[in-house]
Design an enzyme around this catalytic site. Structure first.
Site, PDB file in Angstrom:
ATOM      1  N   LYS A 137      21.530 -17.185  51.580  1.00  0.00           N
ATOM      2  CA  LYS A 137      22.414 -18.354  51.545  1.00  0.00           C
ATOM      3  C   LYS A 137      22.857 -18.723  52.957  1.00  0.00           C
ATOM      4  O   LYS A 137      22.867 -19.900  53.334  1.00  0.00           O
ATOM      5  CB  LYS A 137      23.617 -18.072  50.629  1.00  0.00           C
ATOM      6  CG  LYS A 137      23.214 -18.025  49.169  1.00  0.00           C
ATOM      7  CD  LYS A 137      24.251 -17.426  48.243  1.00  0.00           C
ATOM      8  CE  LYS A 137      23.647 -17.309  46.840  1.00  0.00           C
ATOM      9  NZ  LYS A 137      24.461 -16.599  45.856  1.00  0.00           N
ATOM     10  N   ASP A 144      29.888 -23.087  42.645  1.00  0.00           N
ATOM     11  CA  ASP A 144      29.186 -22.442  41.533  1.00  0.00           C
ATOM     12  C   ASP A 144      29.432 -23.167  40.214  1.00  0.00           C
ATOM     13  O   ASP A 144      28.812 -22.817  39.196  1.00  0.00           O
ATOM     14  CB  ASP A 144      29.668 -20.994  41.369  1.00  0.00           C
ATOM     15  CG  ASP A 144      28.720 -19.992  42.004  1.00  0.00           C
ATOM     16  OD1 ASP A 144      27.521 -20.288  42.097  1.00  0.00           O
ATOM     17  OD2 ASP A 144      29.192 -18.909  42.401  1.00  0.00           O
ATOM     18  N   GLN A 150      30.152 -13.986  45.204  1.00  0.00           N
ATOM     19  CA  GLN A 150      28.883 -13.487  44.685  1.00  0.00           C
ATOM     20  C   GLN A 150      29.115 -12.624  43.441  1.00  0.00           C
ATOM     21  O   GLN A 150      29.997 -11.761  43.428  1.00  0.00           O
ATOM     22  CB  GLN A 150      28.165 -12.672  45.788  1.00  0.00           C
ATOM     23  CG  GLN A 150      26.773 -12.201  45.436  1.00  0.00           C
ATOM     24  CD  GLN A 150      25.765 -13.342  45.274  1.00  0.00           C
ATOM     25  OE1 GLN A 150      25.921 -14.407  45.853  1.00  0.00           O
ATOM     26  NE2 GLN A 150      24.737 -13.116  44.477  1.00  0.00           N
TER      27      GLN A 150
HETATM   28  N1  GUN Z   1      24.589 -13.851  41.512  1.00  0.00           N
HETATM   29  C1  GUN Z   1      23.345 -14.199  41.123  1.00  0.00           C
HETATM   30  N2  GUN Z   1      23.224 -15.543  41.096  1.00  0.00           N
HETATM   31  C2  GUN Z   1      24.415 -16.051  41.473  1.00  0.00           C
HETATM   32  C3  GUN Z   1      24.914 -17.379  41.651  1.00  0.00           C
HETATM   33  O1  GUN Z   1      24.229 -18.395  41.439  1.00  0.00           O
HETATM   34  N3  GUN Z   1      26.204 -17.487  42.057  1.00  0.00           N
HETATM   35  C4  GUN Z   1      26.978 -16.407  42.266  1.00  0.00           C
HETATM   36  N4  GUN Z   1      28.240 -16.597  42.654  1.00  0.00           N
HETATM   37  N5  GUN Z   1      26.550 -15.156  42.127  1.00  0.00           N
HETATM   38  C5  GUN Z   1      25.278 -14.985  41.717  1.00  0.00           C
END
Ligand code: GUN
Length: 282
Positions: free
Chosen positions: A51, A118, A95
């Site tokens: 990211k 998200d 996350q």
């Molecule tokens: N863990 C795996 N995929 C994601 C996601 O799209 N967002 C978040 N916050 N955690 C994740």
């Protein structure tokens, strides 16, 4: 005829190029994304790193906050409050998964809805269900981009979503419904699953079970979107779909790796840019 295999890398590059262009044209401060990782789960560490790399590529300022596994819920909520108030930060991503001692719903509620890249805050979930324009979870948005950029007809199509998580399955079904698909949600308690999947023009698999969806469940020519990322004992990464057999039946299929995972990160860039545009340059 074997399926068209979606090139996630190429699509993600296209989307990042669009975000970069839009970011360069912005007046005022660049978009800013903050990630919070609690603990050191190796898969999460890789995802978070990807990211931040993507942010660097598109001109989004990013900040990484790593917190110990032992952190209390209240201390985590305090970190989020600080980011909510920080004018340089337009997107906040905590996350997942979080340690069991922390209530993930409480965390989602703490994030300012305008910075919730998200799409997990109840206000954003409600706006999505109501069909209003809002921040929507990145993975389902990535799946929609795959369908749109390959001109897959969604309106009137039968879509089957396997999985009902808050972050993928539920919002995915909503996006497809708003695009006029007839949507069926399936999950671990669904009876006669293969027969239901056989009716689908669009299949989205997000159940976290390796190579679960077999080729003879797939209607010839269907679009198969594989959201799963599963590591086998031999170290191989595979999706929720048995790629080898499904790609013989499908019209279009996303591979794992090299498919939806890359688009999720690209859509996070889009969501962060959108959050910045909505918040303005304050
Ligand atoms: N863990 C795996 N995929 C994601 C996601 O799209 N967002 C978040 N916050 N955690 C994740």
């Amino acid at each position: 005829m074997p399926a068209l295999v979606v090139e996630g890398r190429k699509l993600a590059q296209e989307i990042r190029a669009e975000v970069r262009l839009a970011t360069e044209k912005l007046e005022g401060p660049p978009p800013g994304l903050a990630t919070i990782q609690v603990g050191q789960d190796p898969a999460s560490t890789v995802y978070v790193r990807n990211k931040h790399r993507a942010c660097a590529k598109v001109g989004i300022r990013s900040r990484q906050i790593d917190l110990p596994e032992s952190i209390s819920e209240s201390a985590l909520l305090e970190h989020i409050s600080e980011l909510n108030a920080d004018p340089e930060i337009h997107g906040i991503l905590v996350q997942l998964p979080l340690p069991n001692a922390i209530d993930a719903s409480r965390v989602a509620e703490q994030i300012a809805p305008e910075k919730d890249v998200d799409g997990l805050h109840p206000r954003n979930v409600g706006e999505l269900v109501a069909g209003r324009d809002t921040l929507v979870s990145c993975t389902p948005r990535g799946c929609m981009e795959v369908l749109r950029r390959h001109s897959i007809e969604i309106s009137g199509a039968r879509a089957v979503v396997l999985g009902r998580s808050n972050i993928v399955g539920k919002p995915m079904g909503m996006l497809l419904l708003h695009a006029n698909a007839t949507v069926t949600y399936c999950h671990s308690k669904t009876r006669d699953l293969p027969d239901i999947v056989r009716q689908a023009d669009i299949v989205v698999a997000a159940i976290g079970r390796p190579q679960f969806v077999l080729g003879d469940w797939i209607k010839p020519g269907a679009a198969v979107i594989d959201v799963g990322i599963n590591r086998l004992e031999d170290g191989r990464l595979v999706g929720d779909v048995d790629f080898e057999s499904a790609s013989e039946q499908a019209g279009l299929i996303t591979p794992v790796p090299g498919g939806i995972g890359l688009l999720t990160v690209a859509m996070l860039m889009v969501n962060t840019l959108e959050a910045r545009c909505r918040l303005g340059s304050r």
